[in-house]
Design a protein around this motif. Structure first.
Motif, PDB file in Angstrom:
ATOM      1  N   VAL A   1       5.222   8.669   5.882  1.00 60.91           N
ATOM      2  CA  VAL A   1       5.539   7.365   5.284  1.00 60.91           C
ATOM      3  C   VAL A   1       4.940   6.279   6.163  1.00 60.91           C
ATOM      4  N   SER A   2       4.728   5.126   5.528  1.00 61.94           N
ATOM      5  CA  SER A   2       4.156   4.005   6.267  1.00 61.94           C
ATOM      6  C   SER A   2       4.625   2.708   5.640  1.00 61.94           C
ATOM      7  N   ARG A   3       5.019   1.764   6.467  1.00 60.08           N
ATOM      8  CA  ARG A   3       5.468   0.473   5.955  1.00 60.08           C
ATOM      9  C   ARG A   3       4.316  -0.285   5.314  1.00 60.08           C
ATOM     10  N   GLN A   4       3.115  -0.127   5.865  1.00 56.14           N
ATOM     11  CA  GLN A   4       1.985  -0.924   5.392  1.00 56.14           C
ATOM     12  C   GLN A   4       1.342  -0.345   4.125  1.00 56.14           C
ATOM     13  N   LEU A   5       1.526   0.959   3.897  1.00 55.62           N
ATOM     14  CA  LEU A   5       0.953   1.574   2.696  1.00 55.62           C
ATOM     15  C   LEU A   5       2.052   1.815   1.676  1.00 55.62           C
ATOM     16  N   TYR A   6       1.849   2.809   0.856  1.00 53.55           N
ATOM     17  CA  TYR A   6       2.865   3.143  -0.132  1.00 53.55           C
ATOM     18  C   TYR A   6       4.044   3.799   0.568  1.00 53.55           C
ATOM     19  N   ASN A   7       5.066   4.069  -0.186  1.00 54.41           N
ATOM     20  CA  ASN A   7       6.276   4.608   0.437  1.00 54.41           C
ATOM     21  C   ASN A   7       6.016   5.902   1.191  1.00 54.41           C
ATOM     22  N   GLY A   8       5.160   6.733   0.658  1.00 52.58           N
ATOM     23  CA  GLY A   8       4.893   7.997   1.329  1.00 52.58           C
ATOM     24  C   GLY A   8       3.714   8.719   0.707  1.00 52.58           C
ATOM     25  N   PHE A   9       3.174   9.651   1.433  1.00 55.56           N
ATOM     26  CA  PHE A   9       2.046  10.435   0.919  1.00 55.56           C
ATOM     27  C   PHE A   9       2.024  11.776   1.632  1.00 55.56           C
TER      28      PHE A   9
ATOM     29  N   GLY B   1      -1.920  13.815  -1.203  1.00 53.81           N
ATOM     30  CA  GLY B   1      -0.958  13.910  -2.302  1.00 53.81           C
ATOM     31  C   GLY B   1      -1.161  12.841  -3.361  1.00 53.81           C
ATOM     32  N   SER B   2      -0.767  13.153  -4.579  1.00 51.49           N
ATOM     33  CA  SER B   2      -1.033  12.266  -5.717  1.00 51.49           C
ATOM     34  C   SER B   2      -0.237  10.973  -5.669  1.00 51.49           C
ATOM     35  N   SER B   3       0.782  10.904  -4.818  1.00 49.10           N
ATOM     36  CA  SER B   3       1.555   9.667  -4.739  1.00 49.10           C
ATOM     37  C   SER B   3       0.772   8.550  -4.064  1.00 49.10           C
ATOM     38  N   PHE B   4      -0.347   8.920  -3.426  1.00 49.41           N
ATOM     39  CA  PHE B   4      -1.166   7.914  -2.752  1.00 49.41           C
ATOM     40  C   PHE B   4      -2.352   7.565  -3.635  1.00 49.41           C
ATOM     41  N   GLY B   5      -2.588   6.303  -3.847  1.00 49.76           N
ATOM     42  CA  GLY B   5      -3.802   5.903  -4.547  1.00 49.76           C
ATOM     43  C   GLY B   5      -3.566   5.613  -6.006  1.00 49.76           C
ATOM     44  N   TYR B   6      -4.609   5.847  -6.796  1.00 45.16           N
ATOM     45  CA  TYR B   6      -4.622   5.401  -8.177  1.00 45.16           C
ATOM     46  C   TYR B   6      -4.333   6.552  -9.126  1.00 45.16           C
ATOM     47  N   VAL B   7      -3.740   6.210 -10.231  1.00 46.42           N
ATOM     48  CA  VAL B   7      -3.348   7.223 -11.213  1.00 46.42           C
ATOM     49  C   VAL B   7      -4.558   7.976 -11.742  1.00 46.42           C
ATOM     50  N   PHE B   8      -5.661   7.253 -11.958  1.00 47.91           N
ATOM     51  CA  PHE B   8      -6.841   7.867 -12.565  1.00 47.91           C
ATOM     52  C   PHE B   8      -7.897   8.290 -11.534  1.00 47.91           C
ATOM     53  N   ALA B   9      -7.487   8.432 -10.300  1.00 50.67           N
ATOM     54  CA  ALA B   9      -8.439   8.855  -9.261  1.00 50.67           C
ATOM     55  C   ALA B   9      -8.899  10.286  -9.516  1.00 50.67           C
ATOM     56  N   LYS B  10     -10.202  10.504  -9.360  1.00 48.15           N
ATOM     57  CA  LYS B  10     -10.748  11.856  -9.504  1.00 48.15           C
ATOM     58  C   LYS B  10     -10.336  12.738  -8.329  1.00 48.15           C
TER      59      LYS B  10
ATOM     60  N   PRO C   1       3.761  13.813  18.089  1.00 48.91           N
ATOM     61  CA  PRO C   1       3.966  14.860  17.075  1.00 48.91           C
ATOM     62  C   PRO C   1       4.462  14.330  15.734  1.00 48.91           C
ATOM     63  N   LYS C   2       5.318  13.296  15.758  1.00 41.31           N
ATOM     64  CA  LYS C   2       5.902  12.809  14.505  1.00 41.31           C
ATOM     65  C   LYS C   2       5.535  11.362  14.206  1.00 41.31           C
ATOM     66  N   GLU C   3       4.672  10.783  15.016  1.00 41.11           N
ATOM     67  CA  GLU C   3       4.342   9.375  14.798  1.00 41.11           C
ATOM     68  C   GLU C   3       2.933   9.083  15.311  1.00 41.11           C
TER      69      GLU C   3
ATOM     70  N   GLU D   1      -1.429  -5.915  11.370  1.00 40.24           N
ATOM     71  CA  GLU D   1      -0.586  -5.500  12.487  1.00 40.24           C
ATOM     72  C   GLU D   1      -0.796  -4.017  12.790  1.00 40.24           C
ATOM     73  N   ILE D   2      -0.206  -3.567  13.899  1.00 44.94           N
ATOM     74  CA  ILE D   2      -0.293  -2.148  14.250  1.00 44.94           C
ATOM     75  C   ILE D   2       0.323  -1.325  13.129  1.00 44.94           C
ATOM     76  N   HIS D   3      -0.400  -0.311  12.729  1.00 42.32           N
ATOM     77  CA  HIS D   3       0.018   0.522  11.606  1.00 42.32           C
ATOM     78  C   HIS D   3       0.699   1.777  12.160  1.00 42.32           C
ATOM     79  N   ILE D   4       1.885   2.079  11.658  1.00 37.12           N
ATOM     80  CA  ILE D   4       2.628   3.241  12.150  1.00 37.12           C
ATOM     81  C   ILE D   4       2.814   4.239  11.010  1.00 37.12           C
ATOM     82  N   PHE D   5       2.311   5.463  11.251  1.00 38.43           N
ATOM     83  CA  PHE D   5       2.540   6.565  10.315  1.00 38.43           C
ATOM     84  C   PHE D   5       3.671   7.417  10.889  1.00 38.43           C
ATOM     85  N   LYS D   6       4.664   7.732  10.046  1.00 43.79           N
ATOM     86  CA  LYS D   6       5.777   8.560  10.499  1.00 43.79           C
ATOM     87  C   LYS D   6       5.862   9.808   9.633  1.00 43.79           C
ATOM     88  N   LYS D   7       6.034  10.946  10.301  1.00 41.34           N
ATOM     89  CA  LYS D   7       6.132  12.224   9.600  1.00 41.34           C
ATOM     90  C   LYS D   7       7.601  12.525   9.342  1.00 41.34           C
ATOM     91  N   ILE D   8       7.962  12.736   8.070  1.00 36.24           N
ATOM     92  CA  ILE D   8       9.368  12.998   7.749  1.00 36.24           C
ATOM     93  C   ILE D   8       9.581  14.395   7.165  1.00 36.24           C
TER      94      ILE D   8
END
Length: 369
Positions: A276-284, A293-302, A339-341, A354-361
């Motif tokens: 998950v990431s605050r700056q991007l979508y809720n999660g991917f 994963g399909s939750s990231f990006g556009y519905v019609f992405a190839k 390991p998780k961030e 700003e600094i982008h933080i990716f968190k593994k859940i």
């Protein structure tokens, strides 16, 4: 009438004088030819006189053999066999003479010439001994002139075959070294796959290939190099430069339909899982084979792709419509990885600076961490 008879008589007398003179001249010429007794003299007679043509042979043939014996004339020896072949009266005498000259001169050309004559009456043992003498005499010429190929061509299994082949190998290698190019070393390997320097040549090709790959510095060149040398000692360096070049292409906006096969993460790593990431979508979800994963990006992405190395995280959304294909590319420079961030700085398509933080859940099995 009497006057006419006198005229006719005079003409007949002159004609008889003419023919008598011709006969005399012919006889004189013939005697002179026999005295001179050379092939040229007999040829001159046959071209200008006719009376003694039936006596010309075998006198001319014998004179030709005599001339060869007295002058050791290779040219006349060739002329003899071209003219008479084995049909002359003196062919046996001729072959004996050629063999004698070969022994006396110890000259390769005479040995070789003799061995090529038809219908020789020598035993195989004698012919083999002459072949050996020819081999040795040609080797003397070969060493003096460096004509190793000529020797091998004439004596592929000769006494000095190994030495000749070694010298051919050495000369080819020296030529390759002098040119010092990928092509010259490749030609050496092609012509001498088991040569003394074949492994060194292959190593040089490898080094020059690596140098050329670095100079080209593009995705295709690194991919091609790793195809040719999957076990190269430069593998780690090549992969690193390959990754850097790929990321630079993405930063420049190059739209890739897929991650290069050699850069794919085909095994489950710590990065696989749900982030998950605050700056991007809720999660991917980050899957193996670099699929996002399909939750990231556009519905019609190839395609939704991800790429990560020690320096960068990249997301590629590949799309197509009526106007063509294009990509949305997100790139982040890694500041710190736990390991998780992962802390990262946005480089391309930034939503926030700003600094982008990716968190593994979740892990790769979709179990919450």
């Amino acid at each position: 009438m009497k006057k006419l008879l006198l005229i006719i008589g005079g003409i007949l007398l002159l004609t008889s004088f003419y023919y008598v003179a011709r006969i005399v001249n012919d006889n004189v010429a013939w005697e002179k030819v026999k005295k001179e007794n050379t092939p040229e003299a007999y040829d001159f007679y046959s071209n200008n006189f006719k009376r003694h043509l039936t006596e010309l042979e075998p006198s001319r043939e014998k004179s030709a053999i005599k001339f060869i014996r007295e002058n050791i004339s290779f040219e006349e020896a060739e002329k003899y066999i071209a003219r008479y072949k084995i049909n002359g009266c003196c062919y046996d005498h001729y072959t004996h003479l050629i063999k004698s000259i070969a022994y006396n001169t110890d000259d390769y050309k005479w040995y070789n010439f003799y061995l090529k004559l038809p219908k020789l009456k020598d035993t195989q043992k004698i012919l083999d001994s002459i072949e050996t003498l020819a081999d040795k005499s040609l080797w003397i010429l070969t060493r003096a002139n460096g004509t190793w190929h000529r020797y091998i061509q004439r004596f592929p299994k000769g006494i000095y075959q190994k030495t000749a082949l070694r010298n051919i190998d050495n000369e080819a290698w020296n030529t390759a070294l002098k040119i010092n190019s990928k092509y010259s070393f490749s030609e050496y390997v092609r012509n001498f796959p088991n040569g003394r320097f074949s492994e060194t040549a292959k190593s040089n090709i490898h080094e020059l290939d690596w140098l050329g790959t670095k100079q080209s510095d593009n995705v295709a060149s690194y991919n091609s190099f790793l195809d040719r040398y999957p076990n190269t000692k430069y593998y780690s360096k090549a992969i690193k430069l390959f990754e850097d070049r790929f990321v630079n292409d993405l930063i420049s906006g190059v739209c890739y339909q897929d991650i290069p096969e050699k850069l794919k993460t085909n095994t489950i790593t710590n990065f696989n899982g749900y982030w998950v990431s605050r700056q991007l979508y809720n999660g991917f979800s980050i899957r193996n084979n670099n699929v996002l994963g399909s939750s990231f990006g556009y519905v019609f992405a190839k395609k939704r792709l991800w790429f990560k190395n020690k320096k960068h995280i990249c997301f590629i959304i590949y799309r197509k419509n009526y106007s063509g294909a294009f990509c949305d590319i997100y790139i982040y420079e890694i500041i710190e990885e736990l390991p998780k961030e992962i802390k990262a700085r946005c480089l391309k398509k930034c939503i926030k600076n700003e600094i982008h933080i990716f968190k593994k859940i979740k892990d790769s099995n979709n179990k919450r961490i």
